[in-house]
Structures are given as C-alpha cells and as structure tokens.
Design an enzyme around this catalytic site. Structure first.
Site, short mmCIF file in Angstrom:
data_model
loop_
_atom_site.label_atom_id
_atom_site.label_comp_id
_atom_site.label_asym_id
_atom_site.label_seq_id
_atom_site.Cartn_x
_atom_site.Cartn_y
_atom_site.Cartn_z
N HIS A 1 0.83 -1.21 0.00
CA HIS A 1 0.00 0.00 0.00
C HIS A 1 0.86 1.27 0.00
O HIS A 1 0.62 2.21 0.75
CB HIS A 1 -1.00 -0.01 1.16
CG HIS A 1 -0.40 -0.11 2.54
ND1 HIS A 1 -1.06 -0.72 3.58
CD2 HIS A 1 0.78 0.33 3.06
CE1 HIS A 1 -0.32 -0.64 4.68
NE2 HIS A 1 0.80 0.00 4.39
N HIS B 1 10.97 -3.30 3.14
CA HIS B 1 11.36 -1.89 3.05
C HIS B 1 11.75 -1.38 4.44
O HIS B 1 11.23 -1.85 5.45
CB HIS B 1 10.27 -1.02 2.44
CG HIS B 1 8.99 -0.92 3.21
ND1 HIS B 1 8.21 -2.01 3.55
CD2 HIS B 1 8.33 0.17 3.70
CE1 HIS B 1 7.12 -1.59 4.18
NE2 HIS B 1 7.17 -0.28 4.30
N GLU C 1 5.03 -5.02 8.47
CA GLU C 1 3.65 -4.90 8.01
C GLU C 1 3.12 -6.20 7.42
O GLU C 1 1.91 -6.43 7.37
CB GLU C 1 3.54 -3.80 6.94
CG GLU C 1 3.72 -2.39 7.48
CD GLU C 1 3.64 -1.34 6.38
OE1 GLU C 1 3.44 -0.16 6.71
OE2 GLU C 1 3.79 -1.69 5.18
#
Length: 435
Positions: A152, A333, A380
């Site tokens: 996202h 990331h 995440e």
C-alpha cells in the site's frame, strides 16, 4: 452457528452491545456533548433546537423530551452516557433508575435501603432459554470468496492522483495490477474486510490500539500532510461489522471499536489499485487497523489465528453476502536509519511462496526475522496473515486457487508484492457438521 445473544432475554435488562452502540451512536454522542458548561446552557435554553442540530431519529428526540429513559435505552442509549444528560437536568442516579422501574425516587431509595431488588423472579424463564439454545442454522450465510494481498505504498496513490501511471518508472507497477482490476470487475464483493495499518493519521501517540475494527457507516479520507487523496469516501457496513466484533471478542480477540476515523493511504491505495479511478467504491469496506508501528506488535501467529476466527465470524452472519479479505502492507522496506532503502527480493519471494503453500509455518516466523531480513517496516507483512488465515484451506474445509502473483522493485522506497487467492469452500455435508 448463530451467535449466542441470550443475554437479550434477561428480563428488564438492556445489554449495550455493538448493535445497540450502532443504533444509539449519535444519541450517546449528544450526551457526551453536555460535558461542557456552554453546551449544557445551550441545551437547557432550547432543548428541541439543540436536539435538532444532531442527526437523531425522532424516536430518540421524543424519548429525551419526554424524560423516558426506557425509550432512550431501546433507542440505543447507554446509562453511562445518559447520565450526562440526567446530570444536566439535575437528576440523581436514583431518580433516573427509579423512573425506569415505575417507582418514585423515594420508593426506589427505600427498596435499595432494604437490600435492593431480589433476583428471584427476575431470571430468564427456562422454557425461553431452552428455545433460544435450540440448534438453528440460517438458510443462507455470508461467505469469503477470496483474499487479496498487496502493498500500500503512498507514492503509488500519488502517481495515480497526478496522472503519472504511464511514466516509465511507474508503468511496470501498474501493469502488474491490470489483471487484478479485471478480476475485481468479474468478482465484485458486497464487502471488503480490509486489513491495514494507520500511519499516524487516525491514531497518534495519545492512543496506540493493537486491533481496531471500524464499525461506522462511513469513513472520510485522511489528510496526511499533502491534503486528502482525491478519492471517494469509504462506505462501511455497520451491521456486519457489529456481528464480527461480537464474534471476535467472544473468541478472545480484544478489539478497539471505532465508529469514526479517517482512513489513510494504507486503505485507499489498495482500493485504487484494485478498482481504479472511480466516483464511488463499488463495495462496502470494513476497515481493520493493526498496530505495526510501535512495539510490541502482534505476532504472525496471532494474526493468523485472528484470520481463522474472522472466517468463522463471517460464515455465521445470516445474510448471503460475498466478502473478500484483503491483507495489505509491505513487502520488504526500511524507511529510517542507516539501513534505509533495504530491499530483500529473495526473502520477499520466499514469503509469497510460503504464504500459498505453508501459511501455518510462515505464521511462526518471529519478529526479529521480519525486521532483520525485510526491514523495520517489513513487519507490516504480518497483516497478510490475517487474510491468509481466513481462507478455507487452512482448516481443510476447502481449497484456494492462485489467480495472480506479481512482484516488482522499486516503488518509491518499497518492494511491491501482490497476490490474489480465490477461495473455494467445500459444500457442507450436513448441518451437524457446521454446528
């Protein structure tokens, strides 16, 4: 199996559950407005005008104007909220309680001084209780038709909003979602249960909830510092959300329930990727926020278990809705520190492999591995395990089909991953097997 709500059968008692909360939301928020002297004065000066400024049903207004607390309770009021209203009118708790029993304040006070109301004669009738516990299964129920897993990245939303999707840098990213958009057009769900994390938009350091279930009717798009994205607001499904809240909390998952909250790119970017540029989202959305910003964060195992409980909750809802569960965030990331910019293609693709073939084993991966191998913000990915746990192959009651898989580096600071699993539950052989 229908949810156990036999607490509704206790005579003379209104339990404030998630359904009552949804019904009485604005009524109870009106009561909260009376916690300032200025608002109390305005209300007492013209009760009707003050009530008319709130989106209350006429039945709710009438209950307050008539001083009918039983009617206010039926309309979704909660006694702790209504106490603010009673205090504004100069009523004591005993006056309020007495008015609901048909007693005067003096009679009620005398009863309490004598030891209070006796429980004998105030229990559920046995025949009523037995009838309520009789096995019953709805002829139709909601089903989870598929799972969507996607990054996202906020820059993806910005590229869409500013017409940059055709640029050489962005074109490979958006080509990877062309199949997804067609698949969604062919498989539009009634509701999307969308798992995401808020990025300091709805929640700041004053409140850090672990799991937040959106139970409201609508959610505005958050301003994340650049102005809100030019995308539609999100329409919720309060009835299904209330049902899921009841089921998950009864299943020992401690949730925070939010009737109001803005939603940021964590939720709107996946919608844009899957549905494209639209004037209105073609489905209702139940937002489900997971804290993956401040440690401790929930484990992959806990998220996977939550997904399994979510499927049980959805399948116990007595309306024939088609529901998709989306897990969003990641992939690898890191956005901070000397390691900023870390990407791990090998680890990401192994995660995608195991998400399909070995989700239970993947759920056991510790936080340390996520952080070390996928970067600090790669954590995440535990949210994907909620969506994966909701698929029917997890308990061997069905199977999943991989419809699409996509991976690309980079999109701004992030690796992009995307997977679509179509859910194919087996037909139940008998009602006994489902109860």
């Amino acid at each position: 199996m229908a949810l156990d709500k036999t607490y509704k059968l206790v005579p003379g008692t209104t339990i404030f559950d998630s359904e009552q909360s949804a019904k009485g939301y604005h009524l109870n928020q009106f009561c909260m407005s009376l916690m300032t002297a200025e608002n109390r004065a305005a209300y007492l000066a013209d009760e009707r005008a003050y009530l008319d400024a709130w989106p209350l049903r006429e039945e709710q207004k009438a209950a307050l104007l008539d001083r009918d607390l039983n009617a206010a309770m039926r309309e979704g009021g909660n006694i702790y909220f209504l106490a603010k209203w009673g205090a504004t009118l100069g009523l004591s708790f005993q006056q309020m309680a007495g008015s609901m029993t048909g007693m005067t304040e003096q009679e009620y006070r005398a009863m309490m001084a004598g030891g209070g109301r006796k429980v004998d004669g105030n229990r559920i009738d046995h025949a009523v209780l037995e009838a309520a516990h009789a096995p019953e299964r709805p002829a139709e129920h909601a089903t989870i038709t598929g799972g969507v897993f996607t990054s996202h990245v906020p820059a993806i939303g910005a590229a869409m909003d500013h017409g940059k999707t055709g640029e050489a840098y962005w074109q490979p990213v958006f080509e990877g979602y062309e199949y997804a958009k067609q698949w969604e057009r062919d498989n539009v769900p009634d509701v999307v249960f969308l798992v995401y994390n808020d990025h300091a938009s709805a929640f700041d350091q004053s409140l850090v909830p672990t799991f937040v279930l959106g139970t409201g009717a609508s959610y505005p798009v958050a301003d994340e510092g650049y102005g809100p994205r030019p995308v539609p607001a999100v329409e919720g499904d309060p009835d299904l959300a209330a049902h899921i809240a009841h089921a998950l909390i009864r299943d020992d998952f401690d949730l925070t329930l939010a009737n109001e909250m803005p939603v940021d790119h964590g939720l709107t970017v996946p919608l844009s990727l899957m549905f494209g540029e639209v004037d209105r989202w073609p489905t209702k959305v139940i937002p489900f926020h997971v804290n993956v910003v401040q440690y401790p964060v929930p484990s992959g195992a806990r998220c996977f278990e939550l997904g399994q409980a979510l499927r049980r909750a959805v399948e116990s809802y007595d309306r024939p809705l088609k529901v998709q569960v989306w897990g969003t965030g990641g992939m690898s990331h890191q956005l901070q520190g000397p390691r900023a910019g870390l990407i791990n293609r090998e680890w990401d693709n192994a995660f995608l492999d195991r998400l399909v073939s070995d989700p239970a084993g993947l759920a056991e991966v510790p936080h340390l591995e996520y952080v070390e191998e996928a970067g600090s913000e790669g954590i995440e990915l535990v949210m994907w395990l909620i969506a994966r746990g909701a698929m029917s192959d997890v308990d061997d009651s069905g199977e999943v089909e991989v419809k699409h898989r996509f991976y690309h580096v980079p999109a701004s600071n992030t690796a992009v991953g995307h997977l679509i699993l179509e859910n194919h539950p087996r037909a139940q052989e008998s009602a006994e097997g489902e109860n």
